[in-house]
Motif scaffolding. Structure first.
Motif, PDB file in Angstrom:
ATOM      1  N   TYR A  54     -30.473 -26.869  41.916  1.00  0.00           N
ATOM      2  CA  TYR A  54     -31.498 -26.308  42.799  1.00  0.00           C
ATOM      3  C   TYR A  54     -32.435 -25.370  42.039  1.00  0.00           C
ATOM      4  N   LEU A  55     -31.888 -24.565  41.158  1.00  0.00           N
ATOM      5  CA  LEU A  55     -32.712 -23.659  40.363  1.00  0.00           C
ATOM      6  C   LEU A  55     -33.674 -24.449  39.479  1.00  0.00           C
ATOM      7  N   ALA A  56     -33.172 -25.468  38.801  1.00  0.00           N
ATOM      8  CA  ALA A  56     -34.018 -26.266  37.915  1.00  0.00           C
ATOM      9  C   ALA A  56     -35.072 -27.039  38.701  1.00  0.00           C
ATOM     10  N   TYR A  57     -34.688 -27.597  39.827  1.00  0.00           N
ATOM     11  CA  TYR A  57     -35.629 -28.370  40.644  1.00  0.00           C
ATOM     12  C   TYR A  57     -36.712 -27.474  41.225  1.00  0.00           C
ATOM     13  N   GLY A  58     -36.327 -26.310  41.721  1.00  0.00           N
ATOM     14  CA  GLY A  58     -37.311 -25.356  42.240  1.00  0.00           C
ATOM     15  C   GLY A  58     -38.238 -24.845  41.159  1.00  0.00           C
ATOM     16  N   ALA A  59     -37.686 -24.597  39.968  1.00  0.00           N
ATOM     17  CA  ALA A  59     -38.506 -24.128  38.847  1.00  0.00           C
ATOM     18  C   ALA A  59     -39.517 -25.183  38.432  1.00  0.00           C
ATOM     19  N   ARG A  60     -39.124 -26.438  38.502  1.00  0.00           N
ATOM     20  CA  ARG A  60     -40.045 -27.525  38.148  1.00  0.00           C
ATOM     21  C   ARG A  60     -41.260 -27.530  39.064  1.00  0.00           C
ATOM     22  N   LYS A 116     -20.798 -33.450  57.210  1.00  0.00           N
ATOM     23  CA  LYS A 116     -19.608 -32.726  57.671  1.00  0.00           C
ATOM     24  C   LYS A 116     -19.702 -31.263  57.278  1.00  0.00           C
ATOM     25  N   ASP A 117     -19.397 -30.389  58.230  1.00  0.00           N
ATOM     26  CA  ASP A 117     -19.366 -28.932  58.010  1.00  0.00           C
ATOM     27  C   ASP A 117     -20.676 -28.384  57.466  1.00  0.00           C
ATOM     28  N   GLN A 118     -21.781 -28.878  57.947  1.00  0.00           N
ATOM     29  CA  GLN A 118     -23.095 -28.386  57.513  1.00  0.00           C
ATOM     30  C   GLN A 118     -23.612 -27.370  58.508  1.00  0.00           C
ATOM     31  N   PRO A 119     -24.326 -26.382  58.179  1.00  0.00           N
ATOM     32  CA  PRO A 119     -24.555 -25.871  56.833  1.00  0.00           C
ATOM     33  C   PRO A 119     -23.394 -25.006  56.380  1.00  0.00           C
ATOM     34  N   ASP A 120     -23.115 -25.033  55.107  1.00  0.00           N
ATOM     35  CA  ASP A 120     -22.012 -24.255  54.553  1.00  0.00           C
ATOM     36  C   ASP A 120     -22.346 -23.865  53.118  1.00  0.00           C
ATOM     37  N   ASN A 121     -22.679 -22.615  52.919  1.00  0.00           N
ATOM     38  CA  ASN A 121     -23.031 -22.132  51.579  1.00  0.00           C
ATOM     39  C   ASN A 121     -21.813 -21.867  50.710  1.00  0.00           C
ATOM     40  N   SER A 122     -20.618 -21.822  51.300  1.00  0.00           N
ATOM     41  CA  SER A 122     -19.441 -21.478  50.510  1.00  0.00           C
ATOM     42  C   SER A 122     -19.024 -22.607  49.566  1.00  0.00           C
ATOM     43  N   GLN A 123     -19.497 -23.830  49.808  1.00  0.00           N
ATOM     44  CA  GLN A 123     -19.095 -24.955  48.983  1.00  0.00           C
ATOM     45  C   GLN A 123     -20.101 -25.290  47.895  1.00  0.00           C
ATOM     46  N   ILE A 124     -21.081 -24.444  47.675  1.00  0.00           N
ATOM     47  CA  ILE A 124     -22.071 -24.707  46.637  1.00  0.00           C
ATOM     48  C   ILE A 124     -21.451 -24.372  45.284  1.00  0.00           C
ATOM     49  N   GLY A 125     -21.315 -25.393  44.461  1.00  0.00           N
ATOM     50  CA  GLY A 125     -20.764 -25.195  43.128  1.00  0.00           C
ATOM     51  C   GLY A 125     -21.838 -24.708  42.164  1.00  0.00           C
ATOM     52  N   LYS A 126     -21.394 -24.330  40.990  1.00  0.00           N
ATOM     53  CA  LYS A 126     -22.349 -23.860  39.985  1.00  0.00           C
ATOM     54  C   LYS A 126     -23.298 -24.963  39.553  1.00  0.00           C
ATOM     55  N   ASP A 127     -22.792 -26.200  39.524  1.00  0.00           N
ATOM     56  CA  ASP A 127     -23.651 -27.304  39.118  1.00  0.00           C
ATOM     57  C   ASP A 127     -24.744 -27.578  40.148  1.00  0.00           C
ATOM     58  N   ALA A 128     -24.411 -27.499  41.432  1.00  0.00           N
ATOM     59  CA  ALA A 128     -25.414 -27.698  42.479  1.00  0.00           C
ATOM     60  C   ALA A 128     -26.411 -26.544  42.508  1.00  0.00           C
ATOM     61  N   ALA A 129     -25.930 -25.322  42.286  1.00  0.00           N
ATOM     62  CA  ALA A 129     -26.834 -24.170  42.251  1.00  0.00           C
ATOM     63  C   ALA A 129     -27.794 -24.278  41.069  1.00  0.00           C
ATOM     64  N   PHE A 130     -27.292 -24.739  39.915  1.00  0.00           N
ATOM     65  CA  PHE A 130     -28.152 -24.927  38.763  1.00  0.00           C
ATOM     66  C   PHE A 130     -29.183 -26.024  39.027  1.00  0.00           C
ATOM     67  N   TYR A 188     -36.284 -23.864  48.539  1.00  0.00           N
ATOM     68  CA  TYR A 188     -35.741 -22.523  48.774  1.00  0.00           C
ATOM     69  C   TYR A 188     -35.001 -22.448  50.119  1.00  0.00           C
ATOM     70  N   LEU A 189     -35.619 -22.960  51.175  1.00  0.00           N
ATOM     71  CA  LEU A 189     -34.993 -22.899  52.494  1.00  0.00           C
ATOM     72  C   LEU A 189     -33.734 -23.755  52.563  1.00  0.00           C
ATOM     73  N   SER A 190     -33.761 -24.912  51.939  1.00  0.00           N
ATOM     74  CA  SER A 190     -32.583 -25.773  51.915  1.00  0.00           C
ATOM     75  C   SER A 190     -31.406 -25.060  51.253  1.00  0.00           C
ATOM     76  N   TYR A 191     -31.651 -24.401  50.151  1.00  0.00           N
ATOM     77  CA  TYR A 191     -30.594 -23.667  49.466  1.00  0.00           C
ATOM     78  C   TYR A 191     -30.168 -22.440  50.275  1.00  0.00           C
ATOM     79  N   SER A 192     -31.129 -21.715  50.814  1.00  0.00           N
ATOM     80  CA  SER A 192     -30.817 -20.481  51.556  1.00  0.00           C
ATOM     81  C   SER A 192     -29.982 -20.738  52.804  1.00  0.00           C
ATOM     82  N   TYR A 193     -30.282 -21.826  53.504  1.00  0.00           N
ATOM     83  CA  TYR A 193     -29.573 -22.116  54.749  1.00  0.00           C
ATOM     84  C   TYR A 193     -28.361 -23.005  54.550  1.00  0.00           C
ATOM     85  N   GLY A 194     -28.074 -23.408  53.325  1.00  0.00           N
ATOM     86  CA  GLY A 194     -26.849 -24.137  53.044  1.00  0.00           C
ATOM     87  C   GLY A 194     -26.925 -25.629  53.227  1.00  0.00           C
TER      88      GLY A 194
END
Length: 80
Positions: free
Chosen positions: A31-37, A15-29, A69-75
């Motif tokens: 993605y950062l940790a998973y990408g860093a791995r 529902k409502d995909q893609p939407d970057n406005s609903q990314i919480g801090k926990d989801a952003a963290f 990266y693309l998944s996060y960038s495009y929401g």
């Protein structure tokens, strides 16, 4: 990520995909940790003893890092 309202049922993932406005801090963290791995794995392959699957592992880690990266960038955070 468990606190996100779209986590369950799975129909909410789309529902409502893609939407970057609903990314919480926990989801952003997450993605950062998973990408860093995967980026760390990409670098570590150069530091380890060369194995027969060196090229395959480099391709795997490069593509995975790019997809994260693309998944996060495009929401498309909900479906990864």
């Amino acid at each position: 990520v468990r606190s996100q309202p779209w986590l369950w049922p799975s129909e909410n993932w789309w529902k409502d995909q893609p939407d970057n406005s609903q990314i919480g801090k926990d989801a952003a963290f997450f993605y950062l940790a998973y990408g860093a791995r995967y980026f760390q794995c990409f670098v570590m392959v150069f530091l380890e003893t060369r194995r027969l699957d060196f090229l395959e592992m480099q391709i795997h880690h490069s593509v995975t890092t790019m997809l994260i990266y693309l998944s996060y960038s495009y929401g498309f955070v909900r479906i990864g």
